[in-house]
Design an enzyme around this catalytic site. Structure first.
Site, PDB file in Angstrom:
ATOM      1  N   ASP A   8       0.854  -1.187   0.000  1.00 51.95           N
ATOM      2  CA  ASP A   8       0.000   0.000   0.000  1.00 51.95           C
ATOM      3  C   ASP A   8       0.891   1.239   0.000  1.00 51.95           C
ATOM      4  O   ASP A   8       2.095   1.157   0.283  1.00 51.95           O
ATOM      5  CB  ASP A   8      -0.907  -0.035   1.234  1.00 51.95           C
ATOM      6  CG  ASP A   8      -1.901   1.106   1.246  1.00 51.95           C
ATOM      7  OD1 ASP A   8      -2.361   1.520   0.158  1.00 51.95           O
ATOM      8  OD2 ASP A   8      -2.227   1.601   2.348  1.00 51.95           O
ATOM      9  N   ASP A  10      -0.321   5.228   0.696  1.00 53.55           N
ATOM     10  CA  ASP A  10      -0.616   6.272   1.684  1.00 53.55           C
ATOM     11  C   ASP A  10      -0.689   5.657   3.074  1.00 53.55           C
ATOM     12  O   ASP A  10      -1.470   4.742   3.326  1.00 53.55           O
ATOM     13  CB  ASP A  10      -1.927   6.968   1.329  1.00 53.55           C
ATOM     14  CG  ASP A  10      -2.010   8.377   1.919  1.00 53.55           C
ATOM     15  OD1 ASP A  10      -1.153   8.719   2.755  1.00 53.55           O
ATOM     16  OD2 ASP A  10      -2.924   9.129   1.552  1.00 53.55           O
ATOM     17  N   ASP A 204      -1.450  -0.431   5.935  1.00 51.82           N
ATOM     18  CA  ASP A 204      -1.705   0.237   7.221  1.00 51.82           C
ATOM     19  C   ASP A 204      -3.164   0.171   7.629  1.00 51.82           C
ATOM     20  O   ASP A 204      -3.530   0.718   8.675  1.00 51.82           O
ATOM     21  CB  ASP A 204      -1.268   1.699   7.139  1.00 51.82           C
ATOM     22  CG  ASP A 204      -2.191   2.540   6.256  1.00 51.82           C
ATOM     23  OD1 ASP A 204      -2.489   2.086   5.119  1.00 51.82           O
ATOM     24  OD2 ASP A 204      -2.620   3.618   6.679  1.00 51.82           O
TER      25      ASP A 204
END
Length: 257
Positions: A8, A10, A204
């Site tokens: 991922d 961001d 995240d």
């Protein structure tokens, strides 16, 4: 057996326009060791080359072959489902490019699909037209259901909100192609040329990256540099295989390699 990573962006590599400490070192290690990886992002606005340019501004040099977006997953899905199909699109460059590359014709009347992606350039009038098309029989696709961060001054309504508006107006549920949908989780793995047992997801967010990875049978690494925190983990019926503070704390080889 080779091993690779779906990463991922961001909250993992950067936060907004700021590089997360150690992320450049982490990516340079993958490149130096020849470990296959792709950045896997739900954002459908940017083309892969635009993502490459953003990463370069932040100090990370990669190629388009390292980028896999929900726009790419959506284009491939529709191209497979309906070769030479038609779509009315509420979205921007990355999504428009991917649909075109996969043989989908963009139309303003009688589409087979209505496709929704992120963007600020479509109007309420265009949304109403999309509603009418869905009520007339078009199939409703959304690139993801990522929520708005709900922060003052945020310059994007959020695709989850726009999706919900169209669903309410039509009584039809959108088919989601982005994370954690198996559509994107599987096509991103194939994009890298990996098998299920060779794939590790780094993210995240428990609800997208980790949930999507667990559902596909991939190994998963949760980083705490973004949305999720350790005290929230007990809320979920699933768990990551590894938890680290940030990507620079990941030690290779991973214990399951």
């Amino acid at each position: 057996m080779k091993q690779g990573l779906l990463i991922d962006m961001d909250g993992v590599i950067y936060s907004g326009e700021e590089l997360i400490y150690g992320a450049d070192k982490f990516i340079n290690h993958l490149l130096a060791k020849g470990i296959p990886f792709a950045f896997m992002t739900n954002n459908s606005q940017r083309t892969s080359l635009e993502v490459v340019r953003k990463l370069k501004r932040l100090g990370i040099t990669v190629e388009a072959k390292h980028i896999y977006t929900s726009a790419m997953a959506t284009g491939k899905f529709l191209g497979d489902q309906s070769p030479n199909g038609t779509a009315y699109v509420l979205g921007e460059g990355g999504l428009l490019t991917s649909l075109h590359e996969n043989g989908i014709t963009l139309v303003d009347t009688d589409p087979e699909f209505v496709v929704l992606g992120e963007g600020r350039n479509f109007t309420l009038e265009m949304v109403q037209r999309a509603v009418d098309m869905i009520l007339a029989g078009a199939k409703f696709i959304t690139t993801n259901r990522d929520p708005s961060p709900k922060k003052p001054g945020w310059n994007n309504l959020g695709i989850a909100a726009t999706t919900a508006m169209i669903e309410e107006a039509t009584g039809r549920k959108a088919f989601v192609t982005g994370k954690p949908s198996p559509v994107m989780m599987r096509s991103a793995r194939k994009f890298l040329g990996l098998e299920t047992a060779e794939t590790t997801v780094v993210g995240d967010t428990m609800e997208t990256d980790i949930q999507g990875g667990v559902q596909m049978g991939y190994k998963t690494i949760l980083v705490l540099s973004g949305i999720s925190s350790k005290d929230q983990l007990s809320h979920y019926a699933f768990k990551p295989d590894l938890i680290v503070g940030s990507v620079d704390k990941i030690e290779f080889p991973l214990k399951w390699w």
